[in-house]
Design a protein around this motif. Structure first.
Motif, PDB file in Angstrom:
ATOM      1  N   VAL A  42       0.839  -1.184   0.000  1.00  0.00           N
ATOM      2  CA  VAL A  42       0.000   0.000   0.000  1.00  0.00           C
ATOM      3  C   VAL A  42       0.878   1.240   0.000  1.00  0.00           C
ATOM      4  CG1 VAL A  42      -1.962  -1.104   1.141  1.00  0.00           C
ATOM      5  CG2 VAL A  42      -0.154  -0.072   2.517  1.00  0.00           C
ATOM      6  N   LYS A  43       0.315   2.327  -0.501  1.00  0.00           N
ATOM      7  CA  LYS A  43       1.018   3.598  -0.548  1.00  0.00           C
ATOM      8  C   LYS A  43       0.282   4.603   0.332  1.00  0.00           C
ATOM      9  CE  LYS A  43       2.377   2.680  -5.339  1.00  0.00           C
ATOM     10  NZ  LYS A  43       2.300   3.161  -6.749  1.00  0.00           N
ATOM     11  N   SER A  44       0.995   5.579   0.834  1.00  0.00           N
ATOM     12  CA  SER A  44       0.393   6.546   1.755  1.00  0.00           C
ATOM     13  C   SER A  44      -0.521   7.519   1.021  1.00  0.00           C
ATOM     14  CB  SER A  44       1.484   7.326   2.495  1.00  0.00           C
ATOM     15  OG  SER A  44       2.249   8.087   1.578  1.00  0.00           O
ATOM     16  N   LYS A 101     -14.563  13.004  -3.528  1.00  0.00           N
ATOM     17  CA  LYS A 101     -14.624  11.706  -2.858  1.00  0.00           C
ATOM     18  C   LYS A 101     -13.218  11.274  -2.471  1.00  0.00           C
ATOM     19  CE  LYS A 101     -15.422   6.766  -3.480  1.00  0.00           C
ATOM     20  NZ  LYS A 101     -15.632   5.675  -4.463  1.00  0.00           N
ATOM     21  N   TRP A 102     -13.007  11.105  -1.164  1.00  0.00           N
ATOM     22  CA  TRP A 102     -11.754  10.554  -0.665  1.00  0.00           C
ATOM     23  C   TRP A 102     -11.971   9.067  -0.400  1.00  0.00           C
ATOM     24  CZ3 TRP A 102     -13.400  15.412   0.702  1.00  0.00           C
ATOM     25  CH2 TRP A 102     -12.485  16.469   0.582  1.00  0.00           C
ATOM     26  N   SER A 103     -11.081   8.236  -0.854  1.00  0.00           N
ATOM     27  CA  SER A 103     -11.181   6.805  -0.565  1.00  0.00           C
ATOM     28  C   SER A 103      -9.790   6.274  -0.222  1.00  0.00           C
ATOM     29  CB  SER A 103     -11.764   6.045  -1.762  1.00  0.00           C
ATOM     30  OG  SER A 103     -11.019   6.289  -2.940  1.00  0.00           O
ATOM     31  N   GLY A 104      -9.742   5.399   0.765  1.00  0.00           N
ATOM     32  CA  GLY A 104      -8.466   4.850   1.190  1.00  0.00           C
ATOM     33  C   GLY A 104      -8.658   3.725   2.178  1.00  0.00           C
ATOM     34  N   LEU A 105      -7.560   3.264   2.737  1.00  0.00           N
ATOM     35  CA  LEU A 105      -7.570   2.162   3.694  1.00  0.00           C
ATOM     36  C   LEU A 105      -7.096   2.677   5.053  1.00  0.00           C
ATOM     37  CD1 LEU A 105      -5.893  -0.528   1.410  1.00  0.00           C
ATOM     38  CD2 LEU A 105      -8.325  -0.372   1.974  1.00  0.00           C
ATOM     39  N   LEU A 106      -7.868   2.395   6.079  1.00  0.00           N
ATOM     40  CA  LEU A 106      -7.496   2.760   7.438  1.00  0.00           C
ATOM     41  C   LEU A 106      -6.791   1.582   8.093  1.00  0.00           C
ATOM     42  CD1 LEU A 106      -7.649   4.708   9.888  1.00  0.00           C
ATOM     43  CD2 LEU A 106      -9.829   3.618  10.461  1.00  0.00           C
ATOM     44  N   ALA A 107      -5.588   1.807   8.612  1.00  0.00           N
ATOM     45  CA  ALA A 107      -4.831   0.756   9.288  1.00  0.00           C
ATOM     46  C   ALA A 107      -5.314   0.654  10.733  1.00  0.00           C
ATOM     47  CB  ALA A 107      -3.338   1.052   9.242  1.00  0.00           C
ATOM     48  N   GLU A 197      -3.319   9.927   6.732  1.00  0.00           N
ATOM     49  CA  GLU A 197      -3.056   8.704   7.477  1.00  0.00           C
ATOM     50  C   GLU A 197      -3.688   7.470   6.825  1.00  0.00           C
ATOM     51  OE1 GLU A 197      -5.569   7.864  11.201  1.00  0.00           O
ATOM     52  OE2 GLU A 197      -5.541  10.062  11.084  1.00  0.00           O
ATOM     53  N   LEU A 198      -4.408   7.674   5.717  1.00  0.00           N
ATOM     54  CA  LEU A 198      -4.965   6.552   4.988  1.00  0.00           C
ATOM     55  C   LEU A 198      -3.952   6.026   3.993  1.00  0.00           C
ATOM     56  CD1 LEU A 198      -8.600   7.790   4.252  1.00  0.00           C
ATOM     57  CD2 LEU A 198      -7.748   6.496   6.218  1.00  0.00           C
ATOM     58  N   PHE A 199      -4.260   4.879   3.398  1.00  0.00           N
ATOM     59  CA  PHE A 199      -3.403   4.254   2.403  1.00  0.00           C
ATOM     60  C   PHE A 199      -4.235   3.884   1.172  1.00  0.00           C
ATOM     61  CE2 PHE A 199      -1.564   3.468   6.546  1.00  0.00           C
ATOM     62  CZ  PHE A 199      -0.215   3.736   6.363  1.00  0.00           C
ATOM     63  N   HIS A 200      -3.557   3.688   0.057  1.00  0.00           N
ATOM     64  CA  HIS A 200      -4.231   3.233  -1.157  1.00  0.00           C
ATOM     65  C   HIS A 200      -3.324   2.237  -1.867  1.00  0.00           C
ATOM     66  CE1 HIS A 200      -1.595   6.399  -2.722  1.00  0.00           C
ATOM     67  NE2 HIS A 200      -1.681   5.794  -3.898  1.00  0.00           N
ATOM     68  N   ARG A 201      -3.936   1.402  -2.690  1.00  0.00           N
ATOM     69  CA  ARG A 201      -3.167   0.431  -3.461  1.00  0.00           C
ATOM     70  C   ARG A 201      -2.756   1.021  -4.797  1.00  0.00           C
ATOM     71  NH1 ARG A 201      -6.949  -3.259  -0.999  1.00  0.00           N
ATOM     72  NH2 ARG A 201      -5.839  -4.765   0.287  1.00  0.00           N
TER      73      ARG A 201
END
Length: 201
Positions: A42-44, A101-107, A197-201
């Motif tokens: 994942v990338k920041s 629209k913000w989309s990401g992954l929360l660790a 602080e989110l991540f994306h692929r």
């Protein structure tokens, strides 16, 4: 007479026992899945997409057309000002009828009940929608001026990466700046949640 090798004896044994064959298949399948999971990187930052909404847009709904552009947002706030870093999208900061629209992954490191709070701006016509793990947690649809609204939602999360989406629409793009707070399990106070602080692929 040449003796059978160990591998040949194992093959004959597996042919006589279908249960061994099934276990071997499951071992290979789960082993491959585990290896694939380890290679996922994942990338920041959150992915920020932009839409120009039609005049007949119904506040509180999601866009049905492709985004006009996107960037990666590593900032400290959910603001249209993030578009300033893009030569292609910078001019849309002052556009009318805009949706971000913000989309990401929360660790997530703590297992338990997570609470999220969204706060809308004090002026302008806008809508804000927060989804976690595909579940709509909080939503604000506001079409009057001069007030501030807050919406709170909660969800059970386990350690790992969890998808988050934030939709924010406004009749005046420059006024889009919602705040998002998060209450982690075991914590008595909230803290700001940011795209950085989110991540994306």
């Amino acid at each position: 007479v040449a003796k059978d090798s160990k591998s040949e004896r194992k093959v004959r044994m597996m042919k006589r026992n279908p249960i061994l064959v099934m276990l071997a298949v499951l071992f290979v399948a789960f082993g491959a899945a585990g290896e694939e999971k380890e290679t996922v990187k994942v990338k920041s930052g959150a992915l920020l997409e932009v839409w120009q909404l039609p005049k007949n847009y119904r506040w509180g709904t999601r866009p049905q057309t492709p985004a006009v552009g996107s960037i990666v947002d590593n900032g400290n706030g959910w603001s249209v000002k993030a578009l300033a870093d893009s030569e292609e999208l910078a001019s849309m900061q002052s556009a009318r009828n805009l949706m971000l629209k913000w989309s990401g992954l929360l660790a997530v490191k703590k297992s338990g009940e997570w609470k999220f709070s969204i706060v809308g701006p004090t002026r302008g016509d806008y809508s804000i929608l927060l989804l976690v793990d595909g579940k709509e947690l909080a939503k604000i649809v506001f079409e009057k001026r001069g007030q501030e609204f807050t919406a709170i939602g909660k969800i059970q999360l386990k350690p790992g990466y969890h998808p988050i989406s934030v939709y924010a629409a406004g009749k005046s793009g420059r006024l889009i700046a919602p705040s998002i707070l998060v209450f982690e399990p075991g914590e008595s106070q909230s803290r700001p949640l940011t795209p950085g602080e989110l991540f994306h692929r």
